[in-house]
Scaffold this motif. Structure first.
Motif, PDB file in Angstrom:
ATOM      1  N   LYS A   1       0.861  -1.177   0.000  1.00 22.39           N
ATOM      2  CA  LYS A   1       0.000   0.000   0.000  1.00 22.39           C
ATOM      3  C   LYS A   1       0.901   1.232   0.000  1.00 22.39           C
ATOM      4  N   MET A   2       0.719   2.065  -1.013  1.00 29.14           N
ATOM      5  CA  MET A   2       1.541   3.275  -1.113  1.00 29.14           C
ATOM      6  C   MET A   2       0.909   4.392  -0.283  1.00 29.14           C
ATOM      7  N   GLU A   3       1.761   5.205   0.318  1.00 28.23           N
ATOM      8  CA  GLU A   3       1.278   6.370   1.039  1.00 28.23           C
ATOM      9  C   GLU A   3       0.725   7.380   0.044  1.00 28.23           C
ATOM     10  N   LYS A   4      -0.081   8.286   0.515  1.00 29.27           N
ATOM     11  CA  LYS A   4      -0.708   9.287  -0.347  1.00 29.27           C
ATOM     12  C   LYS A   4       0.345  10.076  -1.121  1.00 29.27           C
ATOM     13  N   TYR A   5       1.394  10.510  -0.446  1.00 27.08           N
ATOM     14  CA  TYR A   5       2.416  11.338  -1.094  1.00 27.08           C
ATOM     15  C   TYR A   5       3.266  10.522  -2.066  1.00 27.08           C
TER      16      TYR A   5
ATOM     17  N   ALA B   1       2.163   8.018  -3.858  1.00 26.33           N
ATOM     18  CA  ALA B   1       1.326   7.827  -5.041  1.00 26.33           C
ATOM     19  C   ALA B   1       1.315   9.092  -5.900  1.00 26.33           C
ATOM     20  N   GLU B   2       1.238  10.252  -5.254  1.00 29.74           N
ATOM     21  CA  GLU B   2       1.265  11.517  -5.988  1.00 29.74           C
ATOM     22  C   GLU B   2       2.605  11.700  -6.696  1.00 29.74           C
ATOM     23  N   TYR B   3       3.692  11.365  -6.022  1.00 27.71           N
ATOM     24  CA  TYR B   3       5.032  11.482  -6.602  1.00 27.71           C
ATOM     25  C   TYR B   3       5.178  10.565  -7.812  1.00 27.71           C
ATOM     26  N   ALA B   4       4.686   9.331  -7.701  1.00 30.37           N
ATOM     27  CA  ALA B   4       4.784   8.372  -8.806  1.00 30.37           C
ATOM     28  C   ALA B   4       3.992   8.869 -10.015  1.00 30.37           C
ATOM     29  N   ALA B   5       2.813   9.414  -9.778  1.00 28.27           N
ATOM     30  CA  ALA B   5       1.998   9.930 -10.882  1.00 28.27           C
ATOM     31  C   ALA B   5       2.694  11.118 -11.551  1.00 28.27           C
ATOM     32  N   LYS B   6       3.292  11.971 -10.753  1.00 31.12           N
ATOM     33  CA  LYS B   6       4.003  13.142 -11.288  1.00 31.12           C
ATOM     34  C   LYS B   6       5.196  12.701 -12.131  1.00 31.12           C
ATOM     35  N   ARG B   7       5.940  11.726 -11.645  1.00 33.90           N
ATOM     36  CA  ARG B   7       7.098  11.205 -12.398  1.00 33.90           C
ATOM     37  C   ARG B   7       6.678  10.590 -13.720  1.00 33.90           C
ATOM     38  N   ARG B   8       5.584   9.829 -13.696  1.00 32.29           N
ATOM     39  CA  ARG B   8       5.079   9.209 -14.925  1.00 32.29           C
ATOM     40  C   ARG B   8       4.699  10.267 -15.949  1.00 32.29           C
ATOM     41  N   SER B   9       4.011  11.310 -15.495  1.00 34.38           N
ATOM     42  CA  SER B   9       3.586  12.342 -16.440  1.00 34.38           C
ATOM     43  C   SER B   9       4.787  13.099 -17.000  1.00 34.38           C
ATOM     44  N   ASN B  10       5.818  13.336 -16.177  1.00 35.10           N
ATOM     45  CA  ASN B  10       7.035  13.996 -16.669  1.00 35.10           C
ATOM     46  C   ASN B  10       7.752  13.120 -17.680  1.00 35.10           C
ATOM     47  N   LYS B  11       7.808  11.824 -17.424  1.00 39.57           N
ATOM     48  CA  LYS B  11       8.480  10.901 -18.329  1.00 39.57           C
ATOM     49  C   LYS B  11       7.741  10.837 -19.672  1.00 39.57           C
TER      50      LYS B  11
END
Length: 55
Positions: free
Chosen positions: A32-36, A38-48
């Motif tokens: 289970k990922m923490e809220k922050y 999950a937000e960081y992973a989504a941000k990294r994906r969008s930047n990539k």
């Protein structure tokens, strides 16, 4: 293989049971990922994705 998804706890329980029954699955780990995180992973994906579209 890494799979990220959002699901209800009941769904995760069902998925883990299916993994245990399938002899092709050697190992699995559900985290289970923490809220922050999950937000960081989504941000990294969008930047990539943005960088890949530029190229």
């Amino acid at each position: 293989m890494l799979i990220e998804f959002n699901a209800a706890p009941e769904t995760i329980k069902t998925l883990e049971i299916a993994y245990r029954r399938d002899e092709k699955v050697l190992r699995f780990l559900t985290v289970k990922m923490e809220k922050y995180a999950a937000e960081y992973a989504a941000k990294r994906r969008s930047n990539k994705q943005a960088k890949e579209q530029e190229a």
